[in-house]
Enzyme design. Structure first.
Site, PDB file in Angstrom:
ATOM      1  N   GLU A   1       0.874  -1.247   0.154  1.00 42.38           N
ATOM      2  CA  GLU A   1      -0.056  -0.082   0.030  1.00 42.38           C
ATOM      3  C   GLU A   1       0.993   1.318   0.070  1.00 42.38           C
ATOM      4  O   GLU A   1       2.112   1.414   0.208  1.00 42.38           O
ATOM      5  CB  GLU A   1      -1.039   0.165   1.149  1.00 42.38           C
ATOM      6  CG  GLU A   1      -0.185  -0.178   2.542  1.00 42.38           C
ATOM      7  CD  GLU A   1      -1.070   0.579   3.683  1.00 42.38           C
ATOM      8  OE1 GLU A   1      -1.450   1.915   3.495  1.00 42.38           O
ATOM      9  OE2 GLU A   1      -1.328   0.072   4.592  1.00 42.38           O
TER      10      GLU A   1
ATOM     11  N   LYS B   1      -5.101  10.876   1.408  1.00 38.75           N
ATOM     12  CA  LYS B   1      -5.153   9.446   1.676  1.00 38.75           C
ATOM     13  C   LYS B   1      -6.662   8.983   1.177  1.00 38.75           C
ATOM     14  O   LYS B   1      -7.455   9.541   1.509  1.00 38.75           O
ATOM     15  CB  LYS B   1      -5.350   9.487   3.089  1.00 38.75           C
ATOM     16  CG  LYS B   1      -5.455   8.129   3.902  1.00 38.75           C
ATOM     17  CD  LYS B   1      -5.638   8.391   5.687  1.00 38.75           C
ATOM     18  CE  LYS B   1      -6.169   7.286   6.271  1.00 38.75           C
ATOM     19  NZ  LYS B   1      -6.171   7.234   7.427  1.00 38.75           N
TER      20      LYS B   1
ATOM     21  N   VAL C   1      -5.688   0.478   3.128  1.00 38.68           N
ATOM     22  CA  VAL C   1      -5.813  -0.892   2.918  1.00 38.68           C
ATOM     23  C   VAL C   1      -6.854  -1.313   2.155  1.00 38.68           C
ATOM     24  O   VAL C   1      -6.868  -1.883   1.382  1.00 38.68           O
ATOM     25  CB  VAL C   1      -5.677  -1.736   4.264  1.00 38.68           C
ATOM     26  CG1 VAL C   1      -6.336  -3.217   4.271  1.00 38.68           C
ATOM     27  CG2 VAL C   1      -4.528  -1.745   4.980  1.00 38.68           C
TER      28      VAL C   1
ATOM     29  N   ASP D   1     -16.693   5.784  14.194  1.00 35.46           N
ATOM     30  CA  ASP D   1     -15.361   5.474  13.483  1.00 35.46           C
ATOM     31  C   ASP D   1     -14.959   4.012  13.492  1.00 35.46           C
ATOM     32  O   ASP D   1     -14.348   3.558  14.158  1.00 35.46           O
ATOM     33  CB  ASP D   1     -14.278   6.485  14.089  1.00 35.46           C
ATOM     34  CG  ASP D   1     -13.165   6.442  13.092  1.00 35.46           C
ATOM     35  OD1 ASP D   1     -13.131   5.811  11.931  1.00 35.46           O
ATOM     36  OD2 ASP D   1     -12.378   7.430  13.322  1.00 35.46           O
TER      37      ASP D   1
ATOM     38  N   SER E   1     -12.976   1.751  10.547  1.00 33.58           N
ATOM     39  CA  SER E   1     -12.447   1.808   9.229  1.00 33.58           C
ATOM     40  C   SER E   1     -13.182   1.157   8.079  1.00 33.58           C
ATOM     41  O   SER E   1     -13.743  -0.205   8.196  1.00 33.58           O
ATOM     42  CB  SER E   1     -10.918   1.299   9.381  1.00 33.58           C
ATOM     43  OG  SER E   1     -10.258   1.128   8.268  1.00 33.58           O
ATOM     44  N   ALA E   2     -13.174   1.613   6.959  1.00 32.33           N
ATOM     45  CA  ALA E   2     -13.684   0.965   5.651  1.00 32.33           C
ATOM     46  C   ALA E   2     -12.837  -0.427   5.401  1.00 32.33           C
ATOM     47  O   ALA E   2     -13.390  -1.145   4.708  1.00 32.33           O
ATOM     48  CB  ALA E   2     -13.351   1.804   4.397  1.00 32.33           C
TER      49      ALA E   2
ATOM     50  N   LYS F   1      -3.304  -1.677  16.104  1.00 30.54           N
ATOM     51  CA  LYS F   1      -2.681  -1.168  17.426  1.00 30.54           C
ATOM     52  C   LYS F   1      -3.677  -0.882  18.499  1.00 30.54           C
ATOM     53  O   LYS F   1      -4.943  -0.811  18.092  1.00 30.54           O
ATOM     54  CB  LYS F   1      -2.077   0.216  16.853  1.00 30.54           C
ATOM     55  CG  LYS F   1      -0.796   0.372  16.146  1.00 30.54           C
ATOM     56  CD  LYS F   1      -0.541   1.838  16.037  1.00 30.54           C
ATOM     57  CE  LYS F   1      -0.434   2.002  14.521  1.00 30.54           C
ATOM     58  NZ  LYS F   1      -1.035   1.158  13.698  1.00 30.54           N
TER      59      LYS F   1
HETATM   60  N1  PSU Z   1      -1.990   1.602  10.567  1.00 33.78           N
HETATM   61  C1  PSU Z   1      -0.644   1.794  10.465  1.00 33.78           C
HETATM   62  N2  PSU Z   1       0.030   2.652   9.638  1.00 33.78           N
HETATM   63  C2  PSU Z   1      -0.727   3.079   8.615  1.00 33.78           C
HETATM   64  C3  PSU Z   1      -2.152   2.790   8.661  1.00 33.78           C
HETATM   65  C4  PSU Z   1      -2.496   1.990   9.591  1.00 33.78           C
HETATM   66  O1  PSU Z   1      -0.113   1.369  11.284  1.00 33.78           O
HETATM   67  O2  PSU Z   1      -0.338   3.707   7.791  1.00 33.78           O
HETATM   68  C5  PSU Z   1      -3.138   3.302   7.609  1.00 33.78           C
HETATM   69  C6  PSU Z   1      -3.416   2.071   6.676  1.00 33.78           C
HETATM   70  O3  PSU Z   1      -3.491   2.522   5.193  1.00 33.78           O
HETATM   71  C7  PSU Z   1      -4.832   1.657   6.715  1.00 33.78           C
HETATM   72  C8  PSU Z   1      -5.541   3.190   7.206  1.00 33.78           C
HETATM   73  O4  PSU Z   1      -5.587   1.293   5.837  1.00 33.78           O
HETATM   74  O5  PSU Z   1      -4.522   3.815   7.935  1.00 33.78           O
HETATM   75  C9  PSU Z   1      -6.751   3.250   8.062  1.00 33.78           C
HETATM   76  O6  PSU Z   1      -7.323   4.451   8.115  1.00 33.78           O
HETATM   77  P1  PSU Z   1      -8.767   4.622   8.770  1.00 33.78           P
HETATM   78  O7  PSU Z   1      -8.517   4.221  10.022  1.00 33.78           O
HETATM   79  O8  PSU Z   1      -8.946   6.247   8.454  1.00 33.78           O
HETATM   80  O9  PSU Z   1      -9.598   3.999   7.904  1.00 33.78           O
HETATM   81 MN    MN Z   2     -12.009   6.394  10.355  1.00 35.20          MN
END
Ligand code: PSU
Ligand code: MN
Length: 301
Positions: free
Chosen positions: A27, A88, A108, A140, A142-143, A161
């Site tokens: 990615e 992003k 992702v 919130d 994630s997709a 994490k």
């Molecule tokens: N976790 C990490 N590093 C990252 C991400 C997640 O340790 O760079 C990134 C990945 O690309 C993941 C995205 O798909 O954050 C998720 O973002 P969100 O929570 O906004 O969906």
């Molecule tokens: Mn989000």
């Protein structure tokens, strides 16, 4: 191949796919928003080298000038790493970037979607997005999690994490029908730490076993598979101390009103400062190990 006319597969990647040779997707959000310059570019190059060392062709994915790019040349990779303005992009952003000729670093979810269009089945990253702590008030989620339900790609990661709500993330993955495999572990790993106190759904000892499960998942017409590979023990951080640092960074994000898509990049940058680089070093070590395992799975497929 889906998406004719908007998908640009690099010649080396296309040749490997046509010949049935192993290919591993990578990615670009981790490059553009997950690590500071210049370690981000060094890491992106190192990951490609690691995939090659494992006998597979790397395909870093991004959206550049409205084109879905699968496999980046060195100048495109450098542009993503240096240009602080690249968006992003998760799945919902792909069409808008294609329509406007814009550029985006893929998360992702977007990387899985584009990898599947190109015919790539295995993808390595650091951590996936999930259900955020405080979801009761923010919604919130994630997709990334929903992408697993629809897209037949195996994602090798080091778990999630503790900025995320791990128990709820695992509950939602179960609801969405996503197999969660522990590579040589019974426990879902917590990114910087090898354990989280939560069980995976299934343990696999070899890349071949994981490849067989992914192949079955694809034959059934089902979605993706999450492969959780714990950070190598020698690079793991002390769980209690990183936990406290994460809590501190999250309080700060809250005070500054940072939310939504900005929260993960903010927390990663703050953790790097607060740990004086130790979190970044751990992050680099774990993605490297994931790239190596992904190459092995792809070769076994
Ligand atoms: N976790 C990490 N590093 C990252 C991400 C997640 O340790 O760079 C990134 C990945 O690309 C993941 C995205 O798909 O954050 C998720 O973002 P969100 O929570 O906004 O969906
Ligand atoms: Mn989000």
């Amino acid at each position: 191949m889906a998406a004719p006319g908007v998908l640009d597969v690099a010649p080396e990647v296309a040749a490997a796919l046509a010949a049935g040779r192993p290919v591993v997707a990578l990615e670009s959000t981790i490059v553009a928003h997950g690590m500071p310059w210049p370690r981000n570019l060094e890491t992106a190059r190192m990951l490609e080298a690691e995939v090659r060392a494992g006998g597979a062709v790397p395909a870093t994915i991004a959206i550049l000038d409205g084109r879905l790019r699968v496999g980046l040349d060195p100048s495109a990779l450098e542009r993503l790493a240096k240009d602080g303005t690249v968006a992003k992009a998760s799945r919902r952003d792909i069409a808008a970037l294609v329509a406007s000729g814009g550029s985006g670093a893929t998360t992702v979810s977007a990387t899985m979607a584009i990898a599947a269009m190109a015919g790539i089945a295995v993808f390595a990253t650091g951590g996936i997005g999930g259900v955020h702590r405080g979801v009761e008030s923010t919604m919130d989620v994630s997709a990334d999690l929903y992408e697993f339900a629809r897209t037949p790609v195996a994602v090798v990661c080091a778990g999630a994490k503790s900025i995320l709500d791990i128990p709820r993330t695992l509950e939602l993955l179960e609801s969405l029908g996503v197999p969660v495999i522990g590579y040589r572990t019974d426990e879902f790993p917590a990114f910087y730490a090898r354990t989280s106190g939560r069980k995976v759904d299934r343990r696999c000892e070899t890349a071949g076993e994981i490849a067989a499960l992914l192949a079955a998942q694809r034959r059934l017409g089902f979605g993706g598979v999450l492969v959780a590979n714990p950070i190598p023990a020698e690079h793991a951080l002390d769980a209690a101390s990183i936990e406290a640092t994460i809590a501190e960074a999250m309080l700060e994000a809250d005070r500054r009103g940072i939310r939504g898509a900005d929260i993960t990049p903010f927390l990663l940058a703050r953790l790097n400062d607060l740990t004086k680089g130790a979190s970044l070093a751990a992050n680099i070590a774990l993605v490297r190990s994931n790239a190596a395992l992904a190459a092995e799975i792809s070769a076994a497929l």
